[in-house]
Design a protein around this motif. Structure first.
Motif, PDB file in Angstrom:
ATOM      1  N   ARG A  71       0.812  -1.363   0.232  1.00  0.00           N
ATOM      2  CA  ARG A  71      -0.214  -0.083   0.194  1.00  0.00           C
ATOM      3  C   ARG A  71       1.144   1.253  -0.035  1.00  0.00           C
ATOM      4  O   ARG A  71       2.079   1.185   0.527  1.00  0.00           O
ATOM      5  CB  ARG A  71      -0.860   0.141   1.349  1.00  0.00           C
ATOM      6  CG  ARG A  71      -2.100  -1.045   1.506  1.00  0.00           C
ATOM      7  CD  ARG A  71      -2.345  -0.656   2.658  1.00  0.00           C
ATOM      8  NE  ARG A  71      -4.086  -1.843   2.652  1.00  0.00           N
ATOM      9  CZ  ARG A  71      -4.729  -2.163   1.799  1.00  0.00           C
ATOM     10  NH1 ARG A  71      -5.388  -1.567   0.576  1.00  0.00           N
ATOM     11  NH2 ARG A  71      -5.764  -3.228   1.472  1.00  0.00           N
ATOM     12  N   GLU A  72       0.257   2.144  -0.263  1.00  0.00           N
ATOM     13  CA  GLU A  72       1.043   3.746  -0.748  1.00  0.00           C
ATOM     14  C   GLU A  72       0.699   4.134  -0.017  1.00  0.00           C
ATOM     15  O   GLU A  72      -0.126   5.633   0.436  1.00  0.00           O
ATOM     16  CB  GLU A  72       0.713   3.982  -1.807  1.00  0.00           C
ATOM     17  CG  GLU A  72       1.096   3.111  -3.488  1.00  0.00           C
ATOM     18  CD  GLU A  72       2.635   3.516  -3.169  1.00  0.00           C
ATOM     19  OE1 GLU A  72       3.148   3.914  -3.390  1.00  0.00           O
ATOM     20  OE2 GLU A  72       3.096   1.663  -3.815  1.00  0.00           O
ATOM     21  N   THR A  73       1.204   3.872   1.719  1.00  0.00           N
ATOM     22  CA  THR A  73       0.679   4.161   2.763  1.00  0.00           C
ATOM     23  C   THR A  73       2.142   5.292   3.501  1.00  0.00           C
ATOM     24  O   THR A  73       3.453   4.709   3.033  1.00  0.00           O
ATOM     25  CB  THR A  73      -0.052   4.050   3.820  1.00  0.00           C
ATOM     26  OG1 THR A  73       0.679   2.123   4.082  1.00  0.00           O
ATOM     27  CG2 THR A  73      -0.610   3.447   3.259  1.00  0.00           C
ATOM     28  N   LYS A  74       2.432   5.539   4.930  1.00  0.00           N
ATOM     29  CA  LYS A  74       3.756   5.803   5.230  1.00  0.00           C
ATOM     30  C   LYS A  74       4.507   4.324   5.638  1.00  0.00           C
ATOM     31  O   LYS A  74       3.302   3.789   6.527  1.00  0.00           O
ATOM     32  CB  LYS A  74       3.553   6.727   6.651  1.00  0.00           C
ATOM     33  CG  LYS A  74       3.021   7.852   5.706  1.00  0.00           C
ATOM     34  CD  LYS A  74       2.929   9.460   7.725  1.00  0.00           C
ATOM     35  CE  LYS A  74       2.269  10.717   6.796  1.00  0.00           C
ATOM     36  NZ  LYS A  74       2.230  11.453   8.477  1.00  0.00           N
ATOM     37  N   TYR A 128     -14.769  -5.164  -5.890  1.00  0.00           N
ATOM     38  CA  TYR A 128     -14.313  -3.781  -6.743  1.00  0.00           C
ATOM     39  C   TYR A 128     -14.807  -2.786  -5.861  1.00  0.00           C
ATOM     40  O   TYR A 128     -13.401  -1.707  -5.864  1.00  0.00           O
ATOM     41  CB  TYR A 128     -13.878  -4.483  -8.848  1.00  0.00           C
ATOM     42  CG  TYR A 128     -13.126  -5.399  -8.598  1.00  0.00           C
ATOM     43  CD1 TYR A 128     -11.950  -5.339  -9.119  1.00  0.00           C
ATOM     44  CD2 TYR A 128     -13.433  -6.479  -9.181  1.00  0.00           C
ATOM     45  CE1 TYR A 128     -11.313  -5.645  -9.451  1.00  0.00           C
ATOM     46  CE2 TYR A 128     -12.788  -7.283  -9.479  1.00  0.00           C
ATOM     47  CZ  TYR A 128     -11.299  -7.351 -10.535  1.00  0.00           C
ATOM     48  OH  TYR A 128     -10.634  -7.955 -10.786  1.00  0.00           O
ATOM     49  N   ALA A 129     -15.969  -2.381  -6.295  1.00  0.00           N
ATOM     50  CA  ALA A 129     -16.437  -1.201  -6.534  1.00  0.00           C
ATOM     51  C   ALA A 129     -15.350   0.040  -4.854  1.00  0.00           C
ATOM     52  O   ALA A 129     -15.543   0.419  -4.452  1.00  0.00           O
ATOM     53  CB  ALA A 129     -17.813  -1.175  -6.278  1.00  0.00           C
ATOM     54  N   GLU A 130     -16.109  -1.158  -4.174  1.00  0.00           N
ATOM     55  CA  GLU A 130     -15.483  -0.379  -2.607  1.00  0.00           C
ATOM     56  C   GLU A 130     -14.223  -0.511  -2.211  1.00  0.00           C
ATOM     57  O   GLU A 130     -13.524   0.098  -1.053  1.00  0.00           O
ATOM     58  CB  GLU A 130     -16.067  -1.826  -1.173  1.00  0.00           C
ATOM     59  CG  GLU A 130     -17.700  -1.451  -1.503  1.00  0.00           C
ATOM     60  CD  GLU A 130     -18.417  -2.147  -0.365  1.00  0.00           C
ATOM     61  OE1 GLU A 130     -17.823  -2.024   0.798  1.00  0.00           O
ATOM     62  OE2 GLU A 130     -20.461  -2.467  -0.448  1.00  0.00           O
ATOM     63  N   THR A 131     -13.152  -1.667  -2.877  1.00  0.00           N
ATOM     64  CA  THR A 131     -11.830  -1.211  -2.118  1.00  0.00           C
ATOM     65  C   THR A 131     -11.140  -0.455  -3.530  1.00  0.00           C
ATOM     66  O   THR A 131      -9.903  -0.099  -3.696  1.00  0.00           O
ATOM     67  CB  THR A 131     -11.587  -2.597  -3.106  1.00  0.00           C
ATOM     68  OG1 THR A 131     -12.032  -3.184  -4.059  1.00  0.00           O
ATOM     69  CG2 THR A 131     -11.550  -3.554  -1.883  1.00  0.00           C
ATOM     70  N   LYS A 132     -11.760   0.212  -4.684  1.00  0.00           N
ATOM     71  CA  LYS A 132     -11.266   0.983  -5.176  1.00  0.00           C
ATOM     72  C   LYS A 132     -10.587   1.941  -4.929  1.00  0.00           C
ATOM     73  O   LYS A 132     -10.729   2.450  -3.630  1.00  0.00           O
ATOM     74  CB  LYS A 132     -11.997   1.963  -6.192  1.00  0.00           C
ATOM     75  CG  LYS A 132     -12.215   2.821  -7.493  1.00  0.00           C
ATOM     76  CD  LYS A 132     -13.110   3.398  -7.684  1.00  0.00           C
ATOM     77  CE  LYS A 132     -12.433   4.346  -9.170  1.00  0.00           C
ATOM     78  NZ  LYS A 132     -13.240   4.955 -10.567  1.00  0.00           N
ATOM     79  N   GLY A 133      -9.251   2.555  -5.782  1.00  0.00           N
ATOM     80  CA  GLY A 133      -8.065   3.070  -4.871  1.00  0.00           C
ATOM     81  C   GLY A 133      -7.021   2.331  -3.759  1.00  0.00           C
ATOM     82  O   GLY A 133      -6.383   2.973  -3.430  1.00  0.00           O
ATOM     83  N   GLN A 134      -6.715   1.391  -3.471  1.00  0.00           N
ATOM     84  CA  GLN A 134      -6.761   0.461  -2.314  1.00  0.00           C
ATOM     85  C   GLN A 134      -5.512  -0.240  -3.292  1.00  0.00           C
ATOM     86  O   GLN A 134      -5.973  -1.147  -3.978  1.00  0.00           O
ATOM     87  CB  GLN A 134      -7.541   0.061  -1.227  1.00  0.00           C
ATOM     88  CG  GLN A 134      -8.237   0.681  -0.529  1.00  0.00           C
ATOM     89  CD  GLN A 134      -9.618  -0.340   0.344  1.00  0.00           C
ATOM     90  OE1 GLN A 134      -8.581  -0.767   0.808  1.00  0.00           O
ATOM     91  NE2 GLN A 134     -10.710   0.807  -0.059  1.00  0.00           N
ATOM     92  N   PRO A 186      -5.937  -3.087  -8.611  1.00  0.00           N
ATOM     93  CA  PRO A 186      -7.514  -3.580  -8.578  1.00  0.00           C
ATOM     94  C   PRO A 186      -7.471  -5.385  -8.946  1.00  0.00           C
ATOM     95  O   PRO A 186      -8.521  -5.991  -7.745  1.00  0.00           O
ATOM     96  CB  PRO A 186      -8.608  -2.814  -9.183  1.00  0.00           C
ATOM     97  CG  PRO A 186      -7.816  -1.440 -10.113  1.00  0.00           C
ATOM     98  CD  PRO A 186      -6.220  -2.340  -9.959  1.00  0.00           C
ATOM     99  N   ASP A 187      -6.891  -6.266  -9.072  1.00  0.00           N
ATOM    100  CA  ASP A 187      -7.148  -7.020  -8.910  1.00  0.00           C
ATOM    101  C   ASP A 187      -6.291  -7.689  -8.333  1.00  0.00           C
ATOM    102  O   ASP A 187      -7.011  -8.939  -7.212  1.00  0.00           O
ATOM    103  CB  ASP A 187      -6.175  -7.808 -10.586  1.00  0.00           C
ATOM    104  CG  ASP A 187      -7.373  -7.623 -11.444  1.00  0.00           C
ATOM    105  OD1 ASP A 187      -8.621  -7.372 -11.452  1.00  0.00           O
ATOM    106  OD2 ASP A 187      -6.711  -7.487 -12.970  1.00  0.00           O
ATOM    107  N   GLN A 188      -5.233  -7.452  -7.337  1.00  0.00           N
ATOM    108  CA  GLN A 188      -4.886  -7.699  -6.436  1.00  0.00           C
ATOM    109  C   GLN A 188      -5.482  -7.395  -5.200  1.00  0.00           C
ATOM    110  O   GLN A 188      -5.413  -7.928  -4.274  1.00  0.00           O
ATOM    111  CB  GLN A 188      -2.982  -7.072  -6.630  1.00  0.00           C
ATOM    112  CG  GLN A 188      -2.109  -7.782  -5.157  1.00  0.00           C
ATOM    113  CD  GLN A 188      -2.209  -9.191  -5.031  1.00  0.00           C
ATOM    114  OE1 GLN A 188      -2.051 -10.137  -6.193  1.00  0.00           O
ATOM    115  NE2 GLN A 188      -1.860  -9.581  -4.417  1.00  0.00           N
ATOM    116  N   GLU A 189      -5.994  -6.117  -4.534  1.00  0.00           N
ATOM    117  CA  GLU A 189      -6.911  -6.029  -3.680  1.00  0.00           C
ATOM    118  C   GLU A 189      -7.980  -6.746  -3.475  1.00  0.00           C
ATOM    119  O   GLU A 189      -8.429  -6.826  -2.507  1.00  0.00           O
ATOM    120  CB  GLU A 189      -7.388  -4.624  -4.340  1.00  0.00           C
ATOM    121  CG  GLU A 189      -7.934  -3.876  -2.994  1.00  0.00           C
ATOM    122  CD  GLU A 189      -7.210  -3.873  -1.694  1.00  0.00           C
ATOM    123  OE1 GLU A 189      -7.543  -3.789  -0.557  1.00  0.00           O
ATOM    124  OE2 GLU A 189      -5.681  -4.193  -1.560  1.00  0.00           O
TER     125      GLU A 189
END
Length: 354
Positions: free
Chosen positions: A38-41, A228-234, A238-241
């Protein structure tokens, strides 16, 4: 990362020191075997003995296993696509149709659908027992290693309204509720080595309760669309999420049989799923695995080759240059030993089902 995983990271790990963790070290802290970067701190790490950083490969406590494929590779998108669409034997990707993955997940779905519905009461608890192993990173050399598998038990409130309990061998200590004030409703510290798990006040895909899982669609297409809809942008893709989210929903929870079956059938529709002919869980059980490759790392769900029961998980690096180690390095693994329903958190069930 669901709220149980996030809470455990906050409990276990002190603030990070420089330099910041690499993307691969982030993966270790992600909190589950079906992890993605994830692109986080940078996640915080816990300092262990002898200059090691003991990194829970699963923030929720489960471990990650990581084995590089014998064929190596550079982890490029082209190579990942080739690996994802193939079938692997002994760590080498073979040319084969992804229908093998669809077939295995369909068999797993049929097995799940045939299980009795536990139908727990709202005030009861879902119990899951596992063997887990954690990865550690040597601060001096940067090399990672995995400790011996140990027992992990968790009790989660069926409707999310009550405090759950987590017990883990070698890591237990009396819970510290902090500075208690008048009217504080938090439970008193446990004396059995268990830690309290916060109630789930807002259940969701990334932090479900059993009661929440009963509301999910049992049509695989509708279910996958929702994921897919509720994890969009995570996550990275998208497929791996989507693959990761389904793994999260199957891991330390119980679900109605129809929902479990729908989750497996939905996973079969995710582009890039493949089959690994021989994988091993934390208890040493061999099985066949469904996998998905992302960022040069292959996430595996392991099933009994005869009954198609879910056994456990591991993570396998398939790209060169990973910060997690050289080809063949193991970062952790898990094995589900039993699931049950109990009346109280911390109560040992009389009978457990895998």
């Amino acid at each position: 990362m669901n709220e149980h995983e996030r809470a455990e990271l906050d409990r276990l790990l002190p603030a990070p020191a420089r330099p910041e963790l690499s993307a691969d070290r982030h993966r270790l802290l992600r909190g589950h075997l079906m992890s993605e970067i994830r692109e986080t701190k940078p996640a915080r790490v816990r300092r262990g003995k002898f200059g090691w950083v003991a990194v829970p490969a699963l923030a929720g406590g489960l471990a990650l296993a990581m084995v590089l494929s014998g064929g190596g590779g550079d982890g490029s998108p082209k190579q990942e696509q080739q690996q994802a669409q193939g079938r692997t034997t002994g760590g080498t990707t073979l040319d084969a149709a992804p229908v093998a993955a669809v077939q295995l997940l369909t068999q797993a779905a049929d097995t799940a659908a045939g299980k009795p519905d536990p139908k727990p009461g709202k005030k009861q608890f879902v119990y899951v027992e596992s063997l887990v192993a954690f990865a550690g990173v040597n601060l001096a050399t940067g090399e990672s290693s995995v400790e011996k598998p140990h027992r992990r038990q968790i009790w989660l409130s069926v409707d999310g309204s009550q405090w759950g309990v987590l017990k883990e061998e070698g890591r237990g200590k009396a819970s510290d509720p902090g500075n208690r004030k008048p009217g504080d409703t938090r439970p008193a510290p446990r004396t059995d080595g268990g830690e309290w798990v916060d109630p789930t006040t807002k259940p969701a895909l990334n932090g479900p309760t059993y009661e929440y899982l009963t509301t999910l669609p049992t049509d695989p297409d509708a279910l996958l669309k929702k994921i897919y809809a509720e994890t969009k942008g995570q996550g990275r893709t998208p497929d791996q999420e989507a693959f990761t989210t389904i793994g999260d929903l199957l891991r330390e929870q119980l679900a109605p049989p129809a929902v479990s079956a729908a989750l497996y059938r939905a996973a079969a529709k995710i582009p890039g799923v493949s089959v690994v002919d021989d994988s091993v869980d934390a208890s040493g059980r061999h099985g066949v695995a469904v996998a998905h490759v992302d960022g040069g790392v292959r996430s595996e769900w392991i099933f009994d080759p005869k009954t198609h029961e879910f056994l456990g998980e591991r993570l396998v690096v398939v790209g060169e240059g990973s910060d997690l180690g050289k080809p063949g390095t193991v970062a952790g693994h898990s094995a589900v030993l039993g699931r049950a329903v109990t009346d109280q958190p911390g109560e040992e069930p009389k009978q457990k089902n895998a």
